[in-house]
Design an enzyme around this catalytic site. Structure first.
Site, PDB file in Angstrom:
ATOM      1  N   LYS A  84       8.660   6.296  -4.386  1.00 44.71           N
ATOM      2  CA  LYS A  84       9.792   6.454  -3.387  1.00 44.71           C
ATOM      3  C   LYS A  84      10.310   7.590  -3.536  1.00 44.71           C
ATOM      4  O   LYS A  84      10.468   8.520  -4.506  1.00 44.71           O
ATOM      5  CB  LYS A  84      10.764   5.354  -3.332  1.00 44.71           C
ATOM      6  N   ASP A  87      16.336  -0.069  -7.721  1.00 47.45           N
ATOM      7  CA  ASP A  87      15.234   0.262  -6.775  1.00 47.45           C
ATOM      8  C   ASP A  87      14.447  -0.607  -6.663  1.00 47.45           C
ATOM      9  O   ASP A  87      13.305  -0.500  -5.805  1.00 47.45           O
ATOM     10  CB  ASP A  87      14.557   1.652  -7.387  1.00 47.45           C
TER      11      ASP A  87
HETATM   12  P1  ATP Z   1      14.575   5.656 -10.719  1.00 49.00           P
HETATM   13  O1  ATP Z   1      14.080   6.517  -9.699  1.00 49.00           O
HETATM   14  O2  ATP Z   1      14.447   4.233 -10.266  1.00 49.00           O
HETATM   15  O3  ATP Z   1      15.785   5.874 -11.245  1.00 49.00           O
HETATM   16  P2  ATP Z   1      12.841   6.772 -12.404  1.00 49.00           P
HETATM   17  O4  ATP Z   1      11.886   7.375 -11.911  1.00 49.00           O
HETATM   18  O5  ATP Z   1      13.910   7.907 -12.847  1.00 49.00           O
HETATM   19  O6  ATP Z   1      13.317   5.616 -11.768  1.00 49.00           O
HETATM   20  P3  ATP Z   1      11.445   5.626 -14.553  1.00 49.00           P
HETATM   21  O7  ATP Z   1       9.993   6.375 -14.422  1.00 49.00           O
HETATM   22  O8  ATP Z   1      11.526   4.446 -13.853  1.00 49.00           O
HETATM   23  O9  ATP Z   1      12.426   6.556 -14.091  1.00 49.00           O
HETATM   24  O10 ATP Z   1      11.596   5.535 -15.951  1.00 49.00           O
HETATM   25  C1  ATP Z   1      12.836   5.488 -16.518  1.00 49.00           C
HETATM   26  C2  ATP Z   1      12.740   5.102 -18.274  1.00 49.00           C
HETATM   27  O11 ATP Z   1      12.244   3.749 -18.005  1.00 49.00           O
HETATM   28  C3  ATP Z   1      11.507   5.720 -18.961  1.00 49.00           C
HETATM   29  O12 ATP Z   1      12.079   6.739 -19.718  1.00 49.00           O
HETATM   30  C4  ATP Z   1      10.878   4.772 -19.538  1.00 49.00           C
HETATM   31  O13 ATP Z   1      11.087   4.864 -21.001  1.00 49.00           O
HETATM   32  C5  ATP Z   1      11.299   3.340 -19.183  1.00 49.00           C
HETATM   33  N1  ATP Z   1      10.314   2.511 -18.714  1.00 49.00           N
HETATM   34  C6  ATP Z   1      10.374   1.188 -18.855  1.00 49.00           C
HETATM   35  N2  ATP Z   1       9.383   0.671 -17.901  1.00 49.00           N
HETATM   36  C7  ATP Z   1       8.580   1.664 -17.438  1.00 49.00           C
HETATM   37  C8  ATP Z   1       7.500   1.556 -16.639  1.00 49.00           C
HETATM   38  N3  ATP Z   1       6.736   0.379 -16.269  1.00 49.00           N
HETATM   39  N4  ATP Z   1       7.102   2.806 -16.188  1.00 49.00           N
HETATM   40  C9  ATP Z   1       7.827   3.950 -16.412  1.00 49.00           C
HETATM   41  N5  ATP Z   1       8.762   3.966 -17.273  1.00 49.00           N
HETATM   42  C10 ATP Z   1       9.340   2.785 -17.727  1.00 49.00           C
END
Ligand code: ATP
Length: 287
Positions: A8, A135
């Site tokens: 998203k 999210d």
């Molecule tokens: P959001 O936009 O929801 O805040 P994001 O894109 O910033 O999310 P994610 O990719 O969800 O961040 O990852 C954040 C942290 O969560 C990563 O540094 C990782 O260590 C951990 N993590 C746990 N499960 C997952 C997963 N299935 N995929 C990616 N990261 C994960």
């Protein structure tokens, strides 16, 4: 069972206040894009939750958002037979502000509801998902939506008119809790024009939406490459360029395919994680 689950962007992200429980009350306009992780879930005989993932750095243990969602689902329904294997093929970059982990968590909730024949509504799945991450409810619903509170109140609106969305993640990881801490330490916040944005998304008015896009995290989270990425996108004719989530991914919205391709090609020469996407109408799709 196998599904693909969409990343998203936040067409708008404003933070209204910090709540007593430490969470923040948010105002977000969410948009799914056609960049997908693929998640498969099946029962196993080992009586435990096993996580497999094709990407280094993703925790394959109880820290994985997919694992946490599985536990939340089993707890909510008092299910004790918990032997499942979750396989995640990642296409969504990690720690990028585009809900990579949340997409995987939402996918697991969706699959478990089918595998265990529990017949929960999307709303009920959202309630379980919200306990794991802000999210996750939107990742279950997908499309174009207003998300309020801690992300749990979701109102779907008209689909964003056809356009092209270029995502560019510079080589920087942003921790969401640290981004909120930076935000909380700001003396003054310039809030966004939320009312006009509600009006714009209710009408599905592309031009107004692009004019109003914004993210208050840009006031708090330093992303040194952000001006450069925005500059390239603007020169190529982007109608909006904004950071998504807590960053560092910057997106550009284009009405014209050639301009979007031009931005994609130029940015790909400098950055490793560049994607040319379109808006997606669904969060989760069975494959
Ligand atoms: P959001 O936009 O929801 O805040 P994001 O894109 O910033 O999310 P994610 O990719 O969800 O961040 O990852 C954040 C942290 O969560 C990563 O540094 C990782 O260590 C951990 N993590 C746990 N499960 C997952 C997963 N299935 N995929 C990616 N990261 C994960």
């Amino acid at each position: 069972m196998k599904v693909k689950s969409a990343a998203k962007i936040n067409l708008m992200l404003d933070i209204l206040k910090k709540l007593d429980n430490g969470y923040h009350s948010l105002f977000m306009i969410m948009q799914s894009v056609d960049l997908y992780d693929t998640v498969s879930v099946e029962k196993n005989d080992e009586d435990k939750i096993i996580i497999k993932c094709d990407t280094d750095g993703v925790p394959c243990n109880e820290k994985n958002i997919a694992y946490k969602c599985a536990v939340a689902f089993f707890d909510a329904l008092s299910i004790t037979e918990r032997g499942i294997t979750i396989e995640i093929e990642k296409a969504i970059p990690m720690a990028a502000g585009i809900a990579g982990g949340s997409a995987d968590g939402a996918a697991v909730l969706y699959c478990l509801n089918k595998i265990y024949n529990t017949n929960l509504s999307i709303k009920e799945l959202c309630e379980i998902g919200a306990k794991v991450g802000a999210d996750i409810p939107f990742s279950l619903v997908g499309g174009t939506a207003i998300a309020l509170g801690t992300g749990t109140i979701i109102a779907s609106v008209k689909d964003l008119p056809e356009c092209y969305i270029v995502l560019c993640k510079p080589e920087q990881d942003v921790s969401t809790p640290e981004a909120y801490a930076e935000f909380d330490s700001l003396n003054r916040v310039r809030h966004l024009d939320r009312i006009l944005m509600v009006d714009a998304v209710a009408d599905g008015d592309y031009e107004k939406i692009c004019k109003l896009c914004g993210n208050v995290f840009e006031q708090a989270v330093e992303v040194p490459k952000r001006p450069h990425i925005k500059g390239v996108m603007r020169k190529c004719g982007a109608d909006a360029c904004v950071m998504s989530g807590s960053g560092p991914t910057v997106y550009g919205i284009f009405s014209n395919k050639e301009n979007a391709e031009d931005a994609y090609n130029k940015l790909s020469k400098k950055y490793d994680n560049v994607y040319l996407c379109k808006p997606a109408k669904h969060g989760i799709t069975e494959v």
